[in-house]
Design a protein around this motif. Sequence first.
Motif, PDB file in Angstrom:
ATOM      1  N   ASP A 222     -13.427  -8.049   6.847  1.00 46.25           N
ATOM      2  CA  ASP A 222     -13.482  -6.928   7.792  1.00 46.25           C
ATOM      3  C   ASP A 222     -12.160  -6.168   7.802  1.00 46.25           C
ATOM      4  OD1 ASP A 222     -16.065  -7.598   8.479  1.00 46.25           O
ATOM      5  OD2 ASP A 222     -15.487  -8.779  10.230  1.00 46.25           O
ATOM      6  N   ARG A 223     -11.053  -6.903   7.751  1.00 49.35           N
ATOM      7  CA  ARG A 223      -9.731  -6.262   7.721  1.00 49.35           C
ATOM      8  C   ARG A 223      -9.571  -5.441   6.444  1.00 49.35           C
ATOM      9  NH1 ARG A 223      -6.032  -3.412   7.916  1.00 49.35           N
ATOM     10  NH2 ARG A 223      -3.820  -3.931   7.803  1.00 49.35           N
TER      11      ARG A 223
ATOM     12  N   ASN B 225     -11.521   1.915   4.212  1.00 45.22           N
ATOM     13  CA  ASN B 225     -11.912   3.125   4.938  1.00 45.22           C
ATOM     14  C   ASN B 225     -10.736   4.079   5.096  1.00 45.22           C
ATOM     15  OD1 ASN B 225     -14.566   2.244   5.239  1.00 45.22           O
ATOM     16  ND2 ASN B 225     -14.171   1.266   7.210  1.00 45.22           N
ATOM     17  N   ASN B 226      -9.573   3.544   5.389  1.00 44.07           N
ATOM     18  CA  ASN B 226      -8.369   4.375   5.480  1.00 44.07           C
ATOM     19  C   ASN B 226      -8.045   5.006   4.130  1.00 44.07           C
ATOM     20  OD1 ASN B 226      -7.984   3.792   8.187  1.00 44.07           O
ATOM     21  ND2 ASN B 226      -6.640   2.056   7.789  1.00 44.07           N
TER      22      ASN B 226
ATOM     23  N   GLU C  78     -11.980  -4.131   4.746  1.00 45.42           N
ATOM     24  CA  GLU C  78     -12.884  -2.981   4.845  1.00 45.42           C
ATOM     25  C   GLU C  78     -12.220  -1.830   5.598  1.00 45.42           C
ATOM     26  OE1 GLU C  78     -17.418  -1.915   6.435  1.00 45.42           O
ATOM     27  OE2 GLU C  78     -16.608  -3.949   6.619  1.00 45.42           O
ATOM     28  N   ASN C  79     -11.477  -2.162   6.643  1.00 46.46           N
ATOM     29  CA  ASN C  79     -10.749  -1.124   7.391  1.00 46.46           C
ATOM     30  C   ASN C  79      -9.716  -0.439   6.514  1.00 46.46           C
ATOM     31  OD1 ASN C  79     -12.158  -1.650   9.762  1.00 46.46           O
ATOM     32  ND2 ASN C  79     -10.678  -3.181  10.459  1.00 46.46           N
TER      33      ASN C  79
END
Length: 272
Positions: free
Chosen positions: A150-151, A157-158, A153-154
């Motif tokens: 999840d980290r 996205n950035n 994935e963030n």
Amino acid sequence: MTSEFKAIVLCKELNLNKISQHFGISRKYKWEDFLVLKGEQLQGIVNDTEDKIIYIFYFGSMVFINFQHHQIMDVVKYIKKLEPEINDVNVFAYEDDYKLEISPDETPAINNDYMIDSVPSDYQLDIVAIILAKSVSLEKNEIQVDTLLDRIENVVNNLNRGELGVSDEELAKMSANILSFKLNTISYIMLLDNPDITWSNEEAAALYDELSVVFELKDRYEKLRQKTEILLDITEAFSNLVHAKRGTRLEWAIIILIFIEIILSLYDMFFR
């Protein structure tokens, strides 16, 4: 006769030799061994010790047989005096339950929640405890890897918005965590290794193999291995981007310095 199991994960590693010496056990434990506490060894920790057994594993898991919730808490607080790194705040963050029933009148069965057998055997408790300890420790790694995904994935996205948003220090920590998951799963939990009892007892080996399939240990390990490989590939890509970004900044700094030097040279030539 029914035995109720509760498996939990308390920390990354437990020193079995230190704990065993405290309970008057002189045996030297190897990495693949487990410590068993029962009977008089539990006196003074819990009031009723009848039919109660504790299995303690190097990789931080403990399996309790026929313990109530408050009794488990009493044991954890006691063991914490020997192993200060134990997390006694959220003891049941990672847990698994199982039931072993010995009944001559019922049909033998094995599933995710319970096992029924017609005849009791010495190895049954050991095998079930080992499987549960590995399964619950594997669950901890699975959850932590998903959190790291999840980290990541963030960060991706950035990156889609043109922002890398991750430092060298963060990348180093991510890579260390991923490698730690691989080490814990293979070396600490010993998912790829069968316990010693299975080499000398065919029935124990058959039960271990069957429970391994029921708890999907190999399939879960393979999925975890694939996730860690993906995470390593992604962090390597991030690292290359960070280095490329740093290299671009350095090139621009050199160009700016050369430009300033040219301006200063022209100034000296025409105005002095």
